[in-house]
Design a protein around this motif. Structure first.
Motif, PDB file in Angstrom:
ATOM      1  N   VAL A   1       2.976  10.390   5.029  1.00 27.48           N
ATOM      2  CA  VAL A   1       3.703   9.489   4.121  1.00 27.48           C
ATOM      3  C   VAL A   1       4.341  10.372   3.054  1.00 27.48           C
ATOM      4  O   VAL A   1       3.648  11.084   2.312  1.00 27.48           O
ATOM      5  CB  VAL A   1       2.734   8.482   3.464  1.00 27.48           C
TER       6      VAL A   1
ATOM      7  N   THR B   1       5.292  10.597   0.029  1.00 30.19           N
ATOM      8  CA  THR B   1       5.245  10.240  -1.396  1.00 30.19           C
ATOM      9  C   THR B   1       5.432  11.541  -2.192  1.00 30.19           C
ATOM     10  O   THR B   1       5.573  12.609  -1.590  1.00 30.19           O
ATOM     11  CB  THR B   1       3.877   9.608  -1.738  1.00 30.19           C
TER      12      THR B   1
ATOM     13  N   PHE C   1      -0.475   1.569   7.827  1.00 28.71           N
ATOM     14  CA  PHE C   1       0.588   1.783   6.843  1.00 28.71           C
ATOM     15  C   PHE C   1       1.695   0.760   7.084  1.00 28.71           C
ATOM     16  O   PHE C   1       1.688   0.048   8.090  1.00 28.71           O
ATOM     17  CB  PHE C   1       1.141   3.216   6.923  1.00 28.71           C
ATOM     18  N   GLY C   2       2.626   0.700   6.137  1.00 27.37           N
ATOM     19  CA  GLY C   2       3.747  -0.243   6.256  1.00 27.37           C
ATOM     20  C   GLY C   2       3.362  -1.631   5.775  1.00 27.37           C
ATOM     21  O   GLY C   2       4.129  -2.590   5.910  1.00 27.37           O
ATOM     22  N   GLU C   3       2.155  -1.749   5.175  1.00 22.78           N
ATOM     23  CA  GLU C   3       1.682  -3.073   4.743  1.00 22.78           C
ATOM     24  C   GLU C   3       2.314  -3.485   3.416  1.00 22.78           C
ATOM     25  O   GLU C   3       2.437  -4.674   3.130  1.00 22.78           O
ATOM     26  CB  GLU C   3       0.140  -3.059   4.625  1.00 22.78           C
ATOM     27  N   MET C   4       2.776  -2.489   2.594  1.00 19.71           N
ATOM     28  CA  MET C   4       3.260  -2.818   1.255  1.00 19.71           C
ATOM     29  C   MET C   4       4.525  -3.681   1.318  1.00 19.71           C
ATOM     30  O   MET C   4       4.610  -4.706   0.648  1.00 19.71           O
ATOM     31  CB  MET C   4       3.507  -1.521   0.462  1.00 19.71           C
ATOM     32  N   ALA C   5       5.474  -3.267   2.139  1.00 17.97           N
ATOM     33  CA  ALA C   5       6.720  -4.025   2.245  1.00 17.97           C
ATOM     34  C   ALA C   5       6.429  -5.441   2.768  1.00 17.97           C
ATOM     35  O   ALA C   5       7.070  -6.419   2.368  1.00 17.97           O
ATOM     36  CB  ALA C   5       7.692  -3.311   3.171  1.00 17.97           C
TER      37      ALA C   5
ATOM     38  N   ARG D   1      10.691  -0.529   1.779  1.00 17.92           N
ATOM     39  CA  ARG D   1       9.672   0.488   2.079  1.00 17.92           C
ATOM     40  C   ARG D   1       9.570   1.470   0.907  1.00 17.92           C
ATOM     41  O   ARG D   1      10.602   1.967   0.419  1.00 17.92           O
ATOM     42  CB  ARG D   1      10.056   1.287   3.328  1.00 17.92           C
ATOM     43  N   SER D   2       8.334   1.780   0.498  1.00 18.24           N
ATOM     44  CA  SER D   2       8.134   2.631  -0.682  1.00 18.24           C
ATOM     45  C   SER D   2       8.236   4.117  -0.341  1.00 18.24           C
ATOM     46  O   SER D   2       8.399   4.947  -1.223  1.00 18.24           O
ATOM     47  CB  SER D   2       6.767   2.344  -1.283  1.00 18.24           C
ATOM     48  N   ALA D   3       8.112   4.461   0.944  1.00 20.03           N
ATOM     49  CA  ALA D   3       8.165   5.887   1.329  1.00 20.03           C
ATOM     50  C   ALA D   3       8.557   6.000   2.794  1.00 20.03           C
ATOM     51  O   ALA D   3       8.410   5.045   3.563  1.00 20.03           O
ATOM     52  CB  ALA D   3       6.787   6.520   1.112  1.00 20.03           C
TER      53      ALA D   3
ATOM     54  N   VAL E   1       7.823   7.332   6.431  1.00 18.24           N
ATOM     55  CA  VAL E   1       6.611   7.718   7.168  1.00 18.24           C
ATOM     56  C   VAL E   1       7.041   8.387   8.473  1.00 18.24           C
ATOM     57  O   VAL E   1       7.842   7.840   9.234  1.00 18.24           O
ATOM     58  CB  VAL E   1       5.716   6.489   7.457  1.00 18.24           C
TER      59      VAL E   1
ATOM     60  N   ARG F   1      -2.267   1.625  -3.216  1.00 20.92           N
ATOM     61  CA  ARG F   1      -1.185   2.562  -2.876  1.00 20.92           C
ATOM     62  C   ARG F   1       0.019   2.331  -3.780  1.00 20.92           C
ATOM     63  O   ARG F   1       0.698   3.268  -4.184  1.00 20.92           O
ATOM     64  CB  ARG F   1      -0.781   2.381  -1.409  1.00 20.92           C
TER      65      ARG F   1
ATOM     66  N   VAL G   1       1.895   4.992  -6.053  1.00 20.51           N
ATOM     67  CA  VAL G   1       3.336   5.284  -5.962  1.00 20.51           C
ATOM     68  C   VAL G   1       3.957   5.205  -7.341  1.00 20.51           C
ATOM     69  O   VAL G   1       4.667   6.109  -7.789  1.00 20.51           O
ATOM     70  CB  VAL G   1       4.044   4.296  -4.986  1.00 20.51           C
TER      71      VAL G   1
HETATM   72  P1  CMP Z   1       5.607   0.435   2.962  1.00 14.35           P
HETATM   73  O1  CMP Z   1       6.079   0.534   1.541  1.00 14.35           O
HETATM   74  O2  CMP Z   1       5.875  -0.821   3.686  1.00 14.35           O
HETATM   75  O3  CMP Z   1       6.209   1.655   3.796  1.00 14.35           O
HETATM   76  C1  CMP Z   1       5.767   2.955   3.494  1.00 14.35           C
HETATM   77  C2  CMP Z   1       4.267   2.994   3.602  1.00 14.35           C
HETATM   78  O4  CMP Z   1       3.637   4.176   3.256  1.00 14.35           O
HETATM   79  C3  CMP Z   1       3.675   1.982   2.624  1.00 14.35           C
HETATM   80  O5  CMP Z   1       4.037   0.700   2.992  1.00 14.35           O
HETATM   81  C4  CMP Z   1       2.223   2.356   2.687  1.00 14.35           C
HETATM   82  O6  CMP Z   1       1.604   1.772   3.800  1.00 14.35           O
HETATM   83  C5  CMP Z   1       2.294   3.838   2.867  1.00 14.35           C
HETATM   84  N1  CMP Z   1       2.010   4.488   1.589  1.00 14.35           N
HETATM   85  C6  CMP Z   1       2.734   4.476   0.468  1.00 14.35           C
HETATM   86  N2  CMP Z   1       2.112   5.190  -0.497  1.00 14.35           N
HETATM   87  C7  CMP Z   1       0.964   5.654   0.017  1.00 14.35           C
HETATM   88  C8  CMP Z   1      -0.110   6.459  -0.479  1.00 14.35           C
HETATM   89  N3  CMP Z   1      -0.129   6.902  -1.726  1.00 14.35           N
HETATM   90  N4  CMP Z   1      -1.126   6.735   0.365  1.00 14.35           N
HETATM   91  C9  CMP Z   1      -1.134   6.296   1.623  1.00 14.35           C
HETATM   92  N5  CMP Z   1      -0.144   5.538   2.144  1.00 14.35           N
HETATM   93  C10 CMP Z   1       0.889   5.214   1.351  1.00 14.35           C
END
Ligand code: CMP
Length: 355
Positions: free
Chosen positions: A282, A284, A296-300, A307-309, A311, A348, A352
């Motif tokens: 990831v 970051t 991962f990918g759960e935040m969005a 998406r925050s980052a 992958v 997470r 971020v």
């Molecule tokens: P999402 O924002 O959907 O897509 C990018 C994903 O990277 C994000 O969800 C998280 O699942 C993962 N991610 C973001 N920041 C971190 C972190 N600090 N540690 C682990 N996983 C992360």
């Protein structure tokens, strides 16, 4: 380890060899192919035969050495592919020798899962297929009988008996219509029309039964494979049997090669991923590597934000993806798991934003 490498000859290589061999066999039946060309084609067949011989040797040696046993039909195909052309070479006249190499048609079936699957579909649908085949047989006899009655006086040489009329009935019922036998009477032609229409119906039924059988078999296999993958993710071990079945149906397996981008920062996200095998990075501020059992990918998915980052697959990675609608379903059925995912997303997210 030549034995090992031969035994691992890919399915594609077998298909290519068999196809080359079959083209050579076909060419050798052409009378104009003579002299050098004929000799070259025969050498080609001998070459393919040698490769198949080595393949058989490797299979047998591997069987002996490792105790890993190929299925009996696969070995039988290997043996026949070598033995039959050899026997033909020793005992059959030169003109027909190469024809026995046509046994190589079976070689591509050796590793094919399609034919195994077809066998299962046919055995699962046997009752329905036998039912439709019986209707086909009844219609065939009825059509032959009717054609015989209607046409025997007009065309005694073509419809003079039921067996004779049967050829017409088969050609018409299968809607092939060679046209070598045509009813002359009006009643005979009306019968012909009815038989053709029934034929279309029968073949549609056959096609429908097989298509449904294939679909169900594919679904069943997907379910079994997903089940094994889901079992490798500890998070899902908290699920009860009913919820587990729902999750297994909802998850979609995916293999991503090392280095490939799985999701990109700023994109809209409609699915999250569970890692079955391998690991991802990831990107970051301080890149994090997460591995098997994690997600991962759960935040969005939870926040609705982009998406925050980015992958990326660090190794070849086996994933199970879950779409947002199915995530909602899982949240309802297994609030415990949804809560863990939500909590991780929040942690997470603060990392971020904090970073
Ligand atoms: P999402 O924002 O959907 O897509 C990018 C994903 O990277 C994000 O969800 C998280 O699942 C993962 N991610 C973001 N920041 C971190 C972190 N600090 N540690 C682990 N996983 C992360």
């Amino acid at each position: 380890m030549p034995a090992m490498s031969f035994s691992k000859t890919s399915a594609l290589f077998n298909v290519l060899l068999a196809m080359t061999g079959l083209v050579a066999i076909a060419a050798l039946t052409t009378p104009t192919v003579q002299g050098h060309v004929r000799f070259a084609l025969e050498m080609l067949l001998a070459g393919i035969w040698t490769i198949y011989g080595l393949q058989l040797l490797a299979t047998l040696m591997l069987r002996q050495a490792t105790g890993v046993h190929d299925a009996i039909p696969a070995i039988a195909i290997d043996v026949l592919a070598v033995l039959l052309p050899l026997l033909a070479f020793l005992f059959v006249g030169r003109r027909d020798q190469s024809l026995y190499c046509a046994i190589w048609l079976l070689k591509p079936l050796r590793q094919s899962t399609f034919f195994r699957m077809m066998g299962r579909v046919i055995s699962n649908e046997a009752r329905n297929l036998i039912g439709v085949t019986s209707v086909f047989g009844i219609l065939l006899f009825a059509a032959s009988l009717a054609a015989y009655l209607l046409e025997r006086d007009v065309q005694p040489d073509r419809f003079g008996s039921i067996p004779q009329a049967m050829w017409w009935a088969v050609a018409t019922l299968s809607t092939t219509g060679y046209g070598d036998e045509i009813p002359q009477s009006l009643a005979g032609r009306i019968l012909g029309g009815l038989v053709m229409m029934s034929g279309i119906g029968i073949f549609a039924l056959w096609a429908g039964i097989l298509a449904t059988g294939f679909y169900e078999e594919v679904r069943r296999q997907d379910f079994v494979r997903n089940w094994q993958l889901v079992a490798a993710v500890p998070l899902f071990q908290k699920l009860g049997p009913a919820a587990l079945v729902e999750v297994v149906r909802a998850l979609r397996p995916r293999i991503v090669p090392a280095g490939a981008i799985i999701c990109r920062k700023g994109d809209r996200g409609d699915q999250m991923y569970f890692i079955v095998e391998g690991s991802v990075v990831v990107a970051t501020a301080n890149p994090v590597e997460i591995g098997a059992g994690s997600f991962f990918g759960e935040m969005a998915l939870i926040t609705g934000e982009p998406r925050s980052a980015t992958v990326t697959a660090a190794t070849e990675v086996s994933l199970l993806s879950l779409y947002s609608v199915d995530f909602q379903m899982m949240s309802t059925n297994s609030p415990e798991i949804a809560e863990i995912i939500r909590r991780t997303a929040l942690e997470r997210r603060s990392a971020v934003h904090g970073g």
